[in-house]
Design an enzyme around this catalytic site. Structure first.
Site, PDB file in Angstrom:
ATOM      1  N   CYS A  90       0.840  -1.207   0.000  1.00 18.98           N
ATOM      2  CA  CYS A  90       0.000   0.000   0.000  1.00 18.98           C
ATOM      3  C   CYS A  90       0.875   1.256   0.000  1.00 18.98           C
ATOM      4  O   CYS A  90       1.470   1.581  -1.010  1.00 18.98           O
ATOM      5  CB  CYS A  90      -0.971  -0.046   1.174  1.00 18.98           C
ATOM      6  SG  CYS A  90      -2.353   1.127   1.007  1.00 18.98           S
ATOM      7  N   HIS A 198      -3.517  -5.616   1.214  1.00 20.76           N
ATOM      8  CA  HIS A 198      -2.795  -5.812   2.470  1.00 20.76           C
ATOM      9  C   HIS A 198      -2.724  -7.294   2.856  1.00 20.76           C
ATOM     10  O   HIS A 198      -3.607  -7.787   3.569  1.00 20.76           O
ATOM     11  CB  HIS A 198      -3.484  -5.039   3.599  1.00 20.76           C
ATOM     12  CG  HIS A 198      -3.283  -3.565   3.536  1.00 20.76           C
ATOM     13  ND1 HIS A 198      -2.314  -2.912   4.265  1.00 20.76           N
ATOM     14  CD2 HIS A 198      -3.926  -2.617   2.819  1.00 20.76           C
ATOM     15  CE1 HIS A 198      -2.372  -1.605   4.006  1.00 20.76           C
ATOM     16  NE2 HIS A 198      -3.347  -1.405   3.130  1.00 20.76           N
ATOM     17  N   GLU A 200      -0.884  -8.644   5.044  1.00 17.42           N
ATOM     18  CA  GLU A 200      -0.694  -8.797   6.489  1.00 17.42           C
ATOM     19  C   GLU A 200      -2.028  -8.818   7.236  1.00 17.42           C
ATOM     20  O   GLU A 200      -2.080  -9.219   8.406  1.00 17.42           O
ATOM     21  CB  GLU A 200       0.211  -7.678   7.034  1.00 17.42           C
ATOM     22  CG  GLU A 200      -0.430  -6.326   7.214  1.00 17.42           C
ATOM     23  CD  GLU A 200      -0.550  -5.521   5.939  1.00 17.42           C
ATOM     24  OE1 GLU A 200      -0.840  -4.312   6.032  1.00 17.42           O
ATOM     25  OE2 GLU A 200      -0.366  -6.080   4.830  1.00 17.42           O
TER      26      GLU A 200
END
Length: 231
Positions: A90, A198, A200
């Site tokens: 990002c 994302h 994560e």
């Protein structure tokens, strides 16, 4: 003999908000996650570097335009030039584009609205250090949360990047108006990658999807292999 834990650094900039998530996710995938501060002139002994999401320096000017001049970013660029693995997520993707490590630019979403939801991605390449746990054509579900995530490159550049296989991930359906629905790209050498989604935030099925673990586990494995010669 068991493989060592690879050391993967995560840079925190003023305004980073996903750095702790990245540290947690990498540790959960058996990496030694190393927090780094944006003012560090030199990187410690690392096997990979992650530039996390957030709003570095408040996203004043363009997103990532100030962080591009950070001391730690300069160190990450040197690390990449020597063949080190660098992943930008990002805002980290925006920083890598601003720094010239990745092609294209990230612009305001076509809708001019912030988008925050799970999206489906199509894997274009499965032979990179960031995608080895995937298969080409596989569909992943990973969340996005951005207002400036529209990847752009002129037609001639897109054709060149396509021929060089630098377009790594695409959105399965339109999300933000990105050229060619591109969600992630790599450099020509294949050791630097950036993506707007994302991973994560998608490493545990309790969060709705663990598809992000496929990307991060690929990085952890590649970093581990990079560490082995030092044993």
């Amino acid at each position: 003999m068991a493989s060592p834990q690879p050391r993967i650094g995560v840079i925190t900039y003023p305004g980073s908000q996903d750095d702790r998530d990245a540290l947690w996710a990498l540790a959960a995938l058996d990496a030694e996650a190393v927090p780094l501060w944006h003012e560090e002139r030199e990187l410690p002994d690392l096997d990979a570097v992650v530039l996390p999401g957030g709003f570095s320096y408040g996203d004043y000017l363009r997103c990532g335009a100030i962080a591009r001049f950070s001391r730690a970013t300069a160190a990450a660029c040197e690390f990449a030039a020597e063949g080190g693995l660098v992943l930008g997520i990002c805002n980290g993707f925006q920083i890598l584009c601003e720094a010239g490590l990745l092609p294209g630019s990230l612009l305001l979403n076509e809708s001019l609205r912030f988008v925050c939801r799970d999206v489906r991605l199509v894997v274009e390449r499965d032979d990179l250090p960031f995608t080895s746990h995937c298969t080409a054509g596989q569909r992943l579900t990973i969340p996005v949360k951005h207002g400036d995530g529209r990847w752009f490159a002129p037609p001639g550049v897109v054709e060149e990047l396509t021929s060089k296989r630098q377009l790594v991930l695409r959105y399965a359906e339109p999300v933000n108006g990105s050229t060619g629905d591109v969600a992630g790209v790599c450099n020509e050498a294949g050791n630097v990658m950036g993506l707007m989604p994302h991973p994560e935030h998608a490493v545990d099925p309790l969060l709705g999807s663990d598809d992000g673990a496929l990307l991060l586990a690929s990085l952890v494995e590649a970093a581990r292999e990079a560490a082995l010669p030092a044993l």
